[in-house]
Every structure is written in structure tokens, then in C-alpha cells.
Write a protein that holds these residues in place. Structure first.
Motif, mmCIF file in Angstrom:
data_model
loop_
_atom_site.group_PDB
_atom_site.id
_atom_site.type_symbol
_atom_site.label_atom_id
_atom_site.label_comp_id
_atom_site.label_asym_id
_atom_site.label_seq_id
_atom_site.Cartn_x
_atom_site.Cartn_y
_atom_site.Cartn_z
ATOM 1 N N ARG A 1 0.819 -1.216 0.000
ATOM 2 C CA ARG A 1 0.000 0.000 0.000
ATOM 3 C C ARG A 1 0.852 1.265 0.000
ATOM 4 O O ARG A 1 0.427 2.313 -0.486
ATOM 5 N N ARG A 2 2.038 1.177 0.542
ATOM 6 C CA ARG A 2 2.901 2.350 0.642
ATOM 7 C C ARG A 2 4.015 2.371 -0.400
ATOM 8 O O ARG A 2 4.769 3.336 -0.488
ATOM 9 N N LYS A 3 4.101 1.290 -1.193
ATOM 10 C CA LYS A 3 5.178 1.215 -2.169
ATOM 11 C C LYS A 3 4.824 2.043 -3.393
ATOM 12 O O LYS A 3 3.770 1.852 -3.997
ATOM 13 N N PRO A 4 5.683 2.970 -3.808
ATOM 14 C CA PRO A 4 5.379 3.795 -4.989
ATOM 15 C C PRO A 4 5.435 2.974 -6.260
ATOM 16 O O PRO A 4 6.305 2.125 -6.441
ATOM 17 N N ALA A 5 4.478 3.222 -7.156
ATOM 18 C CA ALA A 5 4.439 2.483 -8.415
ATOM 19 C C ALA A 5 5.593 2.865 -9.332
ATOM 20 O O ALA A 5 5.986 2.084 -10.191
ATOM 21 N N ASN A 6 6.137 4.071 -9.161
ATOM 22 C CA ASN A 6 7.132 4.552 -10.121
ATOM 23 C C ASN A 6 8.518 3.966 -9.924
ATOM 24 O O ASN A 6 9.474 4.417 -10.550
ATOM 25 N N VAL A 7 8.661 2.954 -9.074
ATOM 26 C CA VAL A 7 9.957 2.276 -9.012
ATOM 27 C C VAL A 7 10.159 1.408 -10.251
ATOM 28 O O VAL A 7 11.273 0.974 -10.527
ATOM 29 N N HIS A 8 9.094 1.137 -10.994
ATOM 30 C CA HIS A 8 9.188 0.336 -12.213
ATOM 31 C C HIS A 8 8.853 1.199 -13.426
ATOM 32 O O HIS A 8 7.899 0.950 -14.145
ATOM 33 N N MET A 9 9.635 2.220 -13.642
ATOM 34 C CA MET A 9 9.424 3.134 -14.757
ATOM 35 C C MET A 9 10.067 2.600 -16.032
ATOM 36 O O MET A 9 11.104 1.934 -15.983
ATOM 37 N N ASP A 10 9.439 2.892 -17.167
ATOM 38 C CA ASP A 10 10.041 2.621 -18.465
ATOM 39 C C ASP A 10 10.676 3.920 -18.932
ATOM 40 O O ASP A 10 10.004 4.816 -19.451
ATOM 41 N N THR A 11 11.974 4.051 -18.731
ATOM 42 C CA THR A 11 12.687 5.293 -19.063
ATOM 43 C C THR A 11 13.199 5.302 -20.493
ATOM 44 O O THR A 11 13.728 6.316 -20.953
ATOM 45 N N GLY A 12 13.085 4.173 -21.174
ATOM 46 C CA GLY A 12 13.602 4.086 -22.538
ATOM 47 C C GLY A 12 14.937 3.385 -22.643
ATOM 48 O O GLY A 12 15.403 3.094 -23.742
ATOM 49 N N SER A 13 15.574 3.095 -21.507
ATOM 50 C CA SER A 13 16.832 2.338 -21.509
ATOM 51 C C SER A 13 16.890 1.471 -20.271
ATOM 52 O O SER A 13 16.311 1.818 -19.232
ATOM 53 N N VAL A 14 17.565 0.339 -20.383
ATOM 54 C CA VAL A 14 17.665 -0.563 -19.234
ATOM 55 C C VAL A 14 18.438 0.091 -18.101
ATOM 56 O O VAL A 14 18.048 -0.011 -16.932
ATOM 57 N N GLU A 15 19.516 0.774 -18.441
ATOM 58 C CA GLU A 15 20.296 1.433 -17.396
ATOM 59 C C GLU A 15 19.446 2.479 -16.670
ATOM 60 O O GLU A 15 19.503 2.599 -15.449
ATOM 61 N N GLY A 16 18.658 3.224 -17.420
ATOM 62 C CA GLY A 16 17.772 4.208 -16.803
ATOM 63 C C GLY A 16 16.713 3.551 -15.943
ATOM 64 O O GLY A 16 16.377 4.056 -14.863
ATOM 65 N N ASP A 17 16.177 2.423 -16.410
ATOM 66 C CA ASP A 17 15.170 1.706 -15.630
ATOM 67 C C ASP A 17 15.749 1.172 -14.327
ATOM 68 O O ASP A 17 15.111 1.243 -13.271
ATOM 69 N N VAL A 18 16.961 0.616 -14.401
ATOM 70 C CA VAL A 18 17.615 0.093 -13.193
ATOM 71 C C VAL A 18 17.897 1.228 -12.217
ATOM 72 O O VAL A 18 17.671 1.098 -11.000
#
Length: 204
Positions: A77-94
Motif C-alpha cells: 500500500r505504501r510502495k510507490p508504483a514509479n519504481v518500475h518506470m520505463d525510461t527508454g533504456s535498461v540502465e535508466g530503468d535500473v
């Protein structure tokens, strides 16, 4: 952006097979969340949740097999959804994942909750089963991060995305359990670069 935390929690509830009264469920989760963040782990118990939510203990145990399973839903309930963003690159996502998780663990008290869950899983089979179920869900979610990279041609086609997700999870769990949550963005950028570099497709 998809709220993965809500989706995962809903999937767990469907797997239990027990029909839930939404109002009672919400009252139990709100009571559990309030207890964790007002009293800490020491003040958390099914009895205390039942009293605060004005719900019967059998109802709670019907929907959650033990307090670890309930704590995992509180954690979601408190975990932000945006920890799994699609930034356009794997390094950016990590990097986004590492930054989001460590901020969440360090700023909200959720890190202490998760440390307790991991500790409980070492001594209690029901807690271990709840954590294993959670970990399997997280592995699928983490795998998707690397699968996007393969689909884009950014990562080598033979990358084991599940194993890559395990490596990423292993890093954050190790840091949490050894009290070394990293907040320096430059250091996290180095971690993300080093984790991803060995997975890159030839010529990238």
C-alpha cells in the motif's frame, strides 16, 4: 503508468479464493498500516489489528494466512508504483528502480517492515511461503524490465532476464539487510551502469 503494487495485491487475493467484503478488507488494511507506522513492528499483531479494525480474528486469518502476509499487503500500500518506470533504456530503468526503492525504504519506515518480513521467513514456514510468493511476483516484474531491453535490441538476445532480475533483487536485499541503503545518485548511477554493461548486445 500501471500501479503494479495494486495489481500484485489483487492477484494474491484472487489466489486465496476467499470472497472479501471490500469495506472490511479496507478497514483491516488501514488498521494494520496505522499500527505498523504508529507502534512499529513490536506493536503489530493480528489481535491488535482485529481490535483496531473491529473485525474478527477468523476473518483476518481467512484472508491472510499470517501476519507476514498481512504485512506484505501493508508494504504494498505504501510502495510507490514509479519504481518500475520505463525510461527508454535498461540502465535508466535500473537506476529509477534503485533510487525509488532506496528512497521508499529509507524515508517511510518500509525498510524496517521488510527486514522484519525477511527475518520472520527464516523461522516460520507460513512467513516463508508468503515471502516466496512475493518474491516470485517481484521476479516477474523485474524480468519485464530486462525483457524490454531485449525487445529493443539493447540487450543481448540470450540474456536470462529472470537471472538478471535476481541479481538486481539480491543487491537491494543485501544492502537493506546490512544497513547500507544507498542514497547518493552518482553511486547508484555507477551501480546501474555496472549491472547492465555485461548484458549489452554486441556493438552497443
Amino acid at each position: 503508468m500501471t500501479d503494479f503494487a495494486t495489481d500484485d495485491a489483487d492477484q494474491r487475493r484472487r489466489s486465496i479464493g476467499a470472497r472479501r467484503n471490500p469495506d472490511t478488507q479496507e478497514a483491516i488494511l488501514e488498521a494494520a498500516e496505522a499500527l505498523v507506522f504508529e507502534e512499529g513492528i513490536a506493536g503489530f499483531s493480528i489481535e491488535a489489528v482485529a481490535k483496531r479494525a473491529r473485525a474478527g480474528k477468523p476473518t483476518i486469518y481467512k484472508w491472510w494466512p499470517g501476519k507476514t502476509a498481512l504485512l506484505l499487503d501493508v508494504y504494498h500500500r505504501r510502495k510507490p508504483a514509479n519504481v518500475h518506470m520505463d525510461t527508454g533504456s535498461v540502465e535508466g530503468d535500473v537506476l529509477a528502480f534503485l533510487t525509488g526503492v532506496f528512497v521508499h525504504w529509507g524515508d517511510t519506515g518500509a525498510g524496517q517492515v521488510f527486514r522484519f518480513i525477511v527475518a520472520e521467513a527464516q523461522r516460520d514456514e507460513t512467513a516463508a511461503a508468503s515471502l516466496a510468493e512475493y518474491s516470485a511476483e517481484r521476479r516477474l516484474q523485474g524480468s519485464a524490465l530486462f525483457e524490454r531491453g531485449v525487445a529493443r535490441g539493447e540487450l543481448a538476445r540470450d540474456v536470462d532476464c529472470g537471472l538478471a532480475a535476481d541479481v538486481l533483487a539480491g543487491f537491494i536485499w543485501h544492502r537493506l539487510l546490512t544497513g547500507r541503503i544507498e542514497r547518493d545518485p552518482d553511486k547508484l548511477r555507477v551501480v546501474a551502469r555496472q549491472m547492465v554493461r555485461g548484458l549489452m548486445a554486441p556493438g552497443r
